[in-house]
Design a protein around this motif. Structure first.
Motif, short mmCIF file in Angstrom:
data_model
loop_
_atom_site.label_atom_id
_atom_site.label_comp_id
_atom_site.label_asym_id
_atom_site.label_seq_id
_atom_site.Cartn_x
_atom_site.Cartn_y
_atom_site.Cartn_z
N ARG A 238 0.84 -1.21 0.00
CA ARG A 238 0.00 0.00 0.00
C ARG A 238 0.87 1.26 0.00
NH1 ARG A 238 -3.55 -3.00 3.35
NH2 ARG A 238 -2.44 -2.30 5.21
N SER A 241 2.55 1.68 -3.53
CA SER A 241 1.74 1.39 -4.72
C SER A 241 1.91 2.43 -5.82
CB SER A 241 0.26 1.28 -4.33
OG SER A 241 -0.21 2.52 -3.80
N HIS A 242 2.38 3.64 -5.48
CA HIS A 242 2.52 4.70 -6.48
C HIS A 242 3.91 4.75 -7.10
CE1 HIS A 242 4.11 6.28 -2.73
NE2 HIS A 242 4.74 7.21 -3.41
N ASP A 525 -8.72 -4.48 -2.99
CA ASP A 525 -7.37 -4.42 -2.44
C ASP A 525 -6.49 -5.52 -3.03
OD1 ASP A 525 -8.08 -2.27 -0.89
OD2 ASP A 525 -8.42 -3.45 0.93
N SER A 528 -5.45 -4.54 -6.47
CA SER A 528 -4.46 -3.46 -6.41
C SER A 528 -3.08 -4.00 -6.02
CB SER A 528 -4.92 -2.40 -5.41
OG SER A 528 -3.97 -1.37 -5.28
N HIS A 529 -3.04 -4.91 -5.04
CA HIS A 529 -1.76 -5.49 -4.60
C HIS A 529 -1.12 -6.30 -5.73
CE1 HIS A 529 -2.43 -3.91 -0.75
NE2 HIS A 529 -3.10 -4.90 -0.21
N THR A 532 0.51 -3.92 -8.06
CA THR A 532 1.72 -3.39 -7.44
C THR A 532 2.85 -4.41 -7.49
OG1 THR A 532 0.39 -2.00 -5.97
CG2 THR A 532 2.68 -2.39 -5.34
N PRO A 538 -1.33 0.89 -9.80
CA PRO A 538 -2.79 0.76 -9.96
C PRO A 538 -3.42 2.10 -10.32
CG PRO A 538 -2.04 -0.29 -7.92
CD PRO A 538 -0.87 0.49 -8.45
N GLY A 539 -4.34 2.05 -11.26
CA GLY A 539 -5.04 3.26 -11.66
C GLY A 539 -4.33 4.06 -12.72
N ILE A 544 -8.45 -0.11 -12.73
CA ILE A 544 -9.37 -1.04 -12.08
C ILE A 544 -10.79 -0.57 -12.39
CG2 ILE A 544 -10.18 -1.99 -9.89
CD1 ILE A 544 -7.39 -1.67 -8.77
#
Length: 652
Positions: A238, A241-242, A525, A528-529, A532, A538-539, A544
């Motif tokens: 988390r 993730s960016h 989640d 998203s993981h 990553t 993600p995004g 998503i």
């Protein structure tokens, strides 16, 4: 080239290499003594002192060389010396100086000033250490240069400044084959921040990972913390993730960490590492006691769960392994792999349909299985909403046929693979699996066979689960499709699922068993993981998209009903619950359901399903979702059938 090859051959001879090293040591000891005298007397030692030194210089050399041989310093490994070797060298030179001081005092009193002995010890240790550790340092420098020049090298942080992190960095620095340029460590212990390990500083804690990764342009994180808590892994994902980082981790079992760990042993971070609990392993010896020498039948053996059951059963040496499935290709491949691995095992593939009661009974009479694992089923929720009669034929009638065969042929145990979707079902698939549980409970009252239902959550990696779907979507660049942002599911690994079936079913735990699976995971989640972990954001790199709940799906799943939860006990990570008594005349209702399906009367069959499963409440799409599509909420076909119940109450 020939001279270099010849030199390597000579150097490979231990005796020659030792003799050369002793000669080098002789020169170094002589130089150390000379440097000590020159430094002590400002470059002009007294003549009388030098004459005395020349008289006992051979004894000085002999003493130091004798200790070097005793400590095996002439057998030095130039490419992998470590702390132990450094301690040996220091102890050898220290004992040598002590022996020289005592010897000179015993022979003629204090021959040299005390400071000379100290300086000689320093120079001897430094020069002998430089010769022995120099090649390793030069090799490390050379490897680092070749790695940087060689192409794609990932700037890397190692998470974990402990034993595993130390061994991992040693291996990376010793080989140009590893594509990692380690810039430093991070560690959960704030007390380690600022310290150094193998020439790399501990730059911060795990919470500082996003900031440090940005500052040092890091693209790879190596998780060198054995058995790192899954919650911590999810927190790291988390936080980062960016950043688009890649992750690798040490293997889960590291009993050998103190001996060896190399970068080649690193694994990619997997979906199993995201589970909100420690992975559960089962006692193989206990399972083996129930399987060895027994006749075993596995239905649905061509599927992911049935196939894994077959593989684990085969490893315990059953007397006969019967594998039944309609998918002849998958069955053929499974049998070939098992026969290659267990050439002495008696394996019998059977192509058959569990809907064919006579055929199933003949298979039972031919092989007389003692333990039956019933994994054959239709399990895709949306598809079964459009074909409810197929779910009933396979999941209800098929279970009845296999269970009756177990009863009539005298099988000792029957294990039904069920699902958490059978609890307060909102889909025809879940209701059909609940009805299958009712079938085996009803048969258990009149049979010597022990019947057990084992409920699964979502099995990671099984056919039809979200994991392979998400991975495929990520592989092609997205989007990753999630039904609802608040949708949660329980997850388990295939090894956990099969271990649960084998231990709970064969161990006689009870009529209903569920794995202790911790907290459910939000599917959003989880997606998203996974993005990553693939080194994507993600995004941004992979969108998503929320598609809305499909027919028959629920936002959340339950493992047990309230009544079952009140009676549960936990044994070996398994929740064992008492099941309510079967409805009176349940088997007769199932027989009537079968007759309705033979006649093609799906509506009446669905009414009979409702009698078997009173808690069945077909789900319609949420109003908000339907409104977003600009239409009224539509019921799935199975719900439409039940809506006609009053008009169909008298249907034949």
């Amino acid at each position: 080239m020939r001279m270099r090859r010849g030199w390597r051959v000579v150097w490979a001879n231990a005796a020659i290499r030792g003799a050369i090293l002793l000669q080098v040591d002789t020169a170094l000891i002589t130089a150390s003594l000379a440097l000590a005298l020159l430094l002590r007397f400002d470059g002009a030692p007294p003549r009388e002192l030098m004459e005395a030194v020349r008289s006992w210089w051979p004894a000085w050399i002999a003493t130091r060389l004798a200790l070097a041989v005793a400590f095996r310093l002439q057998r030095w490994s130039f490419w992998a010396p470590g702390l132990t070797e450094a301690a040996q060298l220091c102890l050898c030179t220290l004992l040598g100086s002590l022996a020289l001081v005592l010897g000179s005092w015993w022979m003629r009193g204090q021959a040299l000033p005390r400071s000379t002995y100290v300086l000689e010890l320093f120079f001897t240790t430094a020069l002998m250490g430089a010769v022995r550790f120099g090649p390793r340092l030069m090799r490390r420098w050379s490897v680092e240069r070749r790695r940087v020049r060689g192409g794609e090298v990932a700037r890397t942080l190692i998470a974990g400044a402990g034993t595993a992190g130390d061994l991992l960095l040693r291996d990376i620095l010793g080989s140009a084959a590893h594509p990692y340029n380690v810039v430093g460590y991070v560690d959960d212990d704030p007390g380690k921040v600022g310290t150094s390990l193998n020439g790399r500083r501990v730059l911060g804690t795990l919470d500082d990972l996003p900031q440090l990764a940005g500052e040092h342009q890091v693209s790879m994180v190596l998780l060198a913390i054995p058995r790192l808590d899954q919650r911590r892994i999810r927190a790291i994902l988390r936080l980062c993730s960016h950043l688009g980082l890649r992750y690798k981790t040490v293997p889960g079992s590291l009993a050998w960490t103190d001996r060896h760990l190399s970068a080649a042993m690193l694994n990619d971070l997997e979906a199993d590492d995201l589970l909100p609990r420690k992975s559960i392993s089962f006692d193989r010896r206990e399972i083996g006691q129930h399987i060895a020498g027994r006749r075993i039948l596995v239905t649905g053996a061509g599927g992911s769960i049935g196939g894994e059951i077959a593989r684990q059963v085969a490893s315990h040496g059953p007397a006969r392994l019967v594998l039944l499935d309609m998918n002849e290709n998958e069955l053929y491949l499974l049998c070939r792999s098992l026969q290659a691995k267990h050439p002495d095992l008696s394996i019998h593939p059977v192509v058959a349909n569990i809907r064919d009661q006579a055929r199933i009974l003949r298979v039972g009479c031919e092989h007389l299985p003692e333990h039956i694992f019933h994994a054959a089923a239709h399990k895709h929720v949306p598809l079964m909403e459009t074909a409810p009669e197929e779910a009933l034929k396979n999941n209800v009638l098929g279970t009845l046929h296999v269970a009756r065969m177990a009863h009539e042929t005298g099988a000792a145990r029957f294990m039904l693979i069920s699902t958490d979707k059978a609890v307060r079902p909102t889909s025809v698939m879940g209701a059909s699996k609940h009805a299958a549980e009712v079938v085996i409970r009803a048969l258990a009252e009149r049979s010597q066979t022990q019947f057990t239902a084992v409920r699964f959550g979502n099995v990671l990696g099984s056919a039809g689960s979200v994991l392979p779907l998400f991975k495929q979507q990520i592989r092609v660049g997205g989007p990753v499709t999630v039904t609802h942002p608040d949708c949660t599911r329980y997850f388990m690994t295939i090894s956990e699922a099969v271990g649960l079936v084998l231990l709970a079913g064969l161990g006689g735990y009870g009529q209903l068993c569920v794995l202790e699976m911790g907290e459910p995971i939000r599917i959003a989640d989880f997606a998203s993981h996974l993005i990553t972990m693939a080194g994507l954001i993600p995004g941004r790199d992979i969108p998503i998209v929320y598609t809305g709940l499909r027919p028959g799906e629920k936002l959340t799943e339950d493992l047990l009903t309230e009544e079952e939860e009140r009676s549960q006990v936990v044994r070996n990570g398994i929740r064992v619950a008492r099941t309510p008594p079967p409805l009176p005349g349940a088997l007769e209702v199932v027989d009537a359901l079968g007759e309705a399906l033979v006649l093609g009367n799906t509506e009446h069959a669905m009414l009979l399903l409702r009698r078997l499963v009173p808690s069945y409440r077909p789900a319609a799409p949420p109003p908000a979702q339907a409104a977003a599509a600009g239409r009224e909420p539509a019921m799935p076909p199975s719900a439409q059938v039940l809506a006609l119940a009053p008009a169909l109450a008298g249907a034949p």
